[in-house]
Write a protein that holds these residues in place. Structure first.
Motif, PDB file in Angstrom:
ATOM      1  N   THR A 134     -19.372  54.846  83.989  1.00 50.53           N
ATOM      2  CA  THR A 134     -19.157  54.098  85.076  1.00 50.53           C
ATOM      3  C   THR A 134     -19.809  54.657  86.118  1.00 50.53           C
ATOM      4  N   GLU A 135     -19.993  53.925  87.325  1.00 45.91           N
ATOM      5  CA  GLU A 135     -20.275  54.660  88.650  1.00 45.91           C
ATOM      6  C   GLU A 135     -19.050  55.536  88.847  1.00 45.91           C
ATOM      7  N   HIS A 136     -19.508  56.746  89.466  1.00 45.53           N
ATOM      8  CA  HIS A 136     -18.635  57.853  89.661  1.00 45.53           C
ATOM      9  C   HIS A 136     -17.626  57.605  90.552  1.00 45.53           C
ATOM     10  N   PHE A 137     -16.018  57.935  90.310  1.00 40.83           N
ATOM     11  CA  PHE A 137     -14.914  57.997  91.085  1.00 40.83           C
ATOM     12  C   PHE A 137     -14.257  59.116  90.923  1.00 40.83           C
ATOM     13  N   PRO A 138     -13.588  59.500  92.092  1.00 36.22           N
ATOM     14  CA  PRO A 138     -12.583  60.815  92.004  1.00 36.22           C
ATOM     15  C   PRO A 138     -11.278  60.361  91.241  1.00 36.22           C
ATOM     16  N   PHE A 139     -10.920  61.458  90.859  1.00 32.68           N
ATOM     17  CA  PHE A 139      -9.538  61.388  90.138  1.00 32.68           C
ATOM     18  C   PHE A 139      -9.006  62.836  90.271  1.00 32.68           C
ATOM     19  N   THR A 140      -7.662  62.767  89.902  1.00 28.76           N
ATOM     20  CA  THR A 140      -6.891  64.072  89.869  1.00 28.76           C
ATOM     21  C   THR A 140      -6.500  64.293  88.186  1.00 28.76           C
ATOM     22  N   ALA A 141      -6.891  65.493  87.627  1.00 29.07           N
ATOM     23  CA  ALA A 141      -6.565  65.551  86.150  1.00 29.07           C
ATOM     24  C   ALA A 141      -4.879  65.300  85.979  1.00 29.07           C
ATOM     25  N   GLY A 142      -4.940  64.445  85.122  1.00 28.60           N
ATOM     26  CA  GLY A 142      -3.534  63.772  84.534  1.00 28.60           C
ATOM     27  C   GLY A 142      -3.233  62.672  85.061  1.00 28.60           C
ATOM     28  N   GLN A 143      -4.108  61.904  85.888  1.00 28.31           N
ATOM     29  CA  GLN A 143      -4.100  60.592  86.208  1.00 28.31           C
ATOM     30  C   GLN A 143      -4.356  59.635  85.177  1.00 28.31           C
ATOM     31  N   PHE A 144      -4.415  58.159  85.287  1.00 24.98           N
ATOM     32  CA  PHE A 144      -4.957  57.134  84.451  1.00 24.98           C
ATOM     33  C   PHE A 144      -5.284  55.974  85.110  1.00 24.98           C
ATOM     34  N   VAL A 145      -6.153  55.392  84.245  1.00 29.24           N
ATOM     35  CA  VAL A 145      -6.675  53.994  84.762  1.00 29.24           C
ATOM     36  C   VAL A 145      -6.173  52.934  83.798  1.00 29.24           C
ATOM     37  N   ARG A 146      -6.621  51.823  83.978  1.00 32.74           N
ATOM     38  CA  ARG A 146      -6.585  50.581  83.122  1.00 32.74           C
ATOM     39  C   ARG A 146      -7.809  50.234  82.606  1.00 32.74           C
ATOM     40  N   LEU A 147      -7.975  50.246  81.151  1.00 34.00           N
ATOM     41  CA  LEU A 147      -9.004  49.644  80.619  1.00 34.00           C
ATOM     42  C   LEU A 147      -8.641  47.968  80.385  1.00 34.00           C
ATOM     43  N   ILE A 158      -7.395  41.217  79.477  1.00 31.79           N
ATOM     44  CA  ILE A 158      -6.020  41.885  78.809  1.00 31.79           C
ATOM     45  C   ILE A 158      -6.421  43.556  79.330  1.00 31.79           C
ATOM     46  N   GLN A 159      -5.426  44.056  79.692  1.00 34.53           N
ATOM     47  CA  GLN A 159      -5.551  45.528  80.254  1.00 34.53           C
ATOM     48  C   GLN A 159      -4.265  46.411  79.834  1.00 34.53           C
ATOM     49  N   ARG A 160      -4.580  47.668  79.700  1.00 40.01           N
ATOM     50  CA  ARG A 160      -3.546  48.402  79.429  1.00 40.01           C
ATOM     51  C   ARG A 160      -3.950  49.930  79.956  1.00 40.01           C
ATOM     52  N   ALA A 161      -2.856  50.797  80.116  1.00 41.59           N
ATOM     53  CA  ALA A 161      -3.217  51.888  80.864  1.00 41.59           C
ATOM     54  C   ALA A 161      -3.465  53.024  79.820  1.00 41.59           C
ATOM     55  N   LEU A 215      -2.429  43.890  71.746  1.00 46.19           N
ATOM     56  CA  LEU A 215      -3.174  42.868  72.378  1.00 46.19           C
ATOM     57  C   LEU A 215      -4.605  43.466  72.703  1.00 46.19           C
ATOM     58  N   LEU A 216      -4.711  44.680  73.016  1.00 49.46           N
ATOM     59  CA  LEU A 216      -5.826  45.310  73.366  1.00 49.46           C
ATOM     60  C   LEU A 216      -6.487  46.288  72.501  1.00 49.46           C
ATOM     61  N   SER A 217      -5.703  47.146  71.991  1.00 50.49           N
ATOM     62  CA  SER A 217      -6.520  48.138  71.130  1.00 50.49           C
ATOM     63  C   SER A 217      -7.053  47.835  70.022  1.00 50.49           C
ATOM     64  N   PRO A 218      -6.876  46.863  69.177  1.00 57.58           N
ATOM     65  CA  PRO A 218      -7.829  46.454  68.126  1.00 57.58           C
ATOM     66  C   PRO A 218      -9.067  46.160  68.478  1.00 57.58           C
ATOM     67  N   SER A 219      -9.258  45.507  69.636  1.00 56.43           N
ATOM     68  CA  SER A 219     -10.752  44.974  70.307  1.00 56.43           C
ATOM     69  C   SER A 219     -11.329  46.309  70.918  1.00 56.43           C
ATOM     70  N   GLU A 268     -13.834  47.065  81.145  1.00 54.50           N
ATOM     71  CA  GLU A 268     -13.731  47.382  82.496  1.00 54.50           C
ATOM     72  C   GLU A 268     -12.921  48.397  82.767  1.00 54.50           C
ATOM     73  N   VAL A 269     -12.882  49.058  83.527  1.00 52.94           N
ATOM     74  CA  VAL A 269     -12.172  50.254  84.197  1.00 52.94           C
ATOM     75  C   VAL A 269     -11.345  49.882  85.677  1.00 52.94           C
ATOM     76  N   SER A 270     -10.139  50.111  85.641  1.00 50.28           N
ATOM     77  CA  SER A 270      -9.666  49.830  86.944  1.00 50.28           C
ATOM     78  C   SER A 270      -9.746  51.089  87.910  1.00 50.28           C
TER      79      SER A 270
END
Length: 246
Positions: free
Chosen positions: A26-39, A48-51, A74-78, A89-91
């Motif tokens: 994706t376009e670059h974004f900052p985060f701290t190691a250990g954090q999560f996003v939603r796909l 349909i989204q999950r962390a 709901l999401l992982s098979p897709s 998509e990435v939150s």
């Protein structure tokens, strides 16, 4: 309110029939190691989204997510069906406080995980902070079968770089494998088998991070509490910090 970036899949790497690493740019974004996003993927009526934790380090350009396909999920098979060139998509912004900045100093850092719960630890270990702050780092990964032990090459590379500092201990619960402990993490702590195998003890100079199965986290927290290791809070620093996956 979360914002969403459109990511492009560059690899769907298979570890086995149900476990895979989805790699996305994706376009670059900052985060701290250990954090999560939603796909997220668009469904017929809504997103349909999950962390998912970021497995890659903050300095790496490709986002890496370790995913287990849940047959009725709901999401992982897709996600499992995505191939290079597909979009996901990435939150934004990244979330979570399961980061080293929240962990007090100590001599030994215990990283206890089950399944895909190893993900945030791999991100943390890709940074300088843990190697600088702790004399010993014990990475424990518990899975059902040996084929679920992902990222072996990455872990072996760290062991070669830090041979006196990193101890890696795989655990399986459903088969006997030479050189690998069998059972559940709480039971192995209670019997002392884990400590004996890695050559380290749980004491007041330990910092313990727990990530994965809620049963493992609950049992370990109770057991460690009985050993004198208390929950880590900002207002009252302790030795045990947990991230529950579901």
């Amino acid at each position: 309110m979360a914002q969403w970036l459109t990511g492009k899949v560059v690899e769907n790497y298979r570890w086995n029939d149900t476990l895979f690493s989805l790699r996305v740019v994706t376009e670059h974004f900052p985060f701290t190691a250990g954090q999560f996003v939603r796909l997220g993927l668009q469904g017929e009526e809504q997103r349909i989204q999950r962390a998912y934790s970021l497995v890659n380090g903050p300095h790496e350009s490709v986002l890496d997510f370790l995913v287990t396909r849940v047959e009725d999920g709901l999401l992982s098979p897709s996600l499992d069906k995505l191939q290079p060139g597909d979009e996901v998509e990435v939150s934004q912004p990244p979330s979570g406080f399961f980061v080293l900045d929240e962990i007090p100093d100590g001599d030994t850092l215990w990283l206890l995980s089950t399944g895909t719960g190893i993900g945030p630890y791999l991100s943390i270990l890709s940074t300088d902070a843990p190697w600088r702050r702790f004399n010993k780092i014990v990475l424990v990964h518990a899975v059902r079968h040996a084929e679920d032990l992902a990222y072996q090459a990455k872990i072996e590379a760290w062991q070669q770089q830090h041979p006196e500092q990193l101890v890696y201990q795989p655990v399986v619960s459903r088969e006997q494998v030479p050189g690998i402990l069998k059972g559940r993490i709480p039971q192995l702590i209670e019997t002392g088998e884990l400590q004996q195998s890695v050559g380290q003890a749980f004491d007041d100079k330990s910092q313990v991070m727990l990530c994965g199965n809620p049963d493992m986290i609950r049992d370990c927290k109770a057991l460690l509490d009985s050993m004198g290791l208390k929950k880590n809070l900002r207002r009252k620093p302790g030795q045990v910090t947990a991230e529950q996956y579901w």
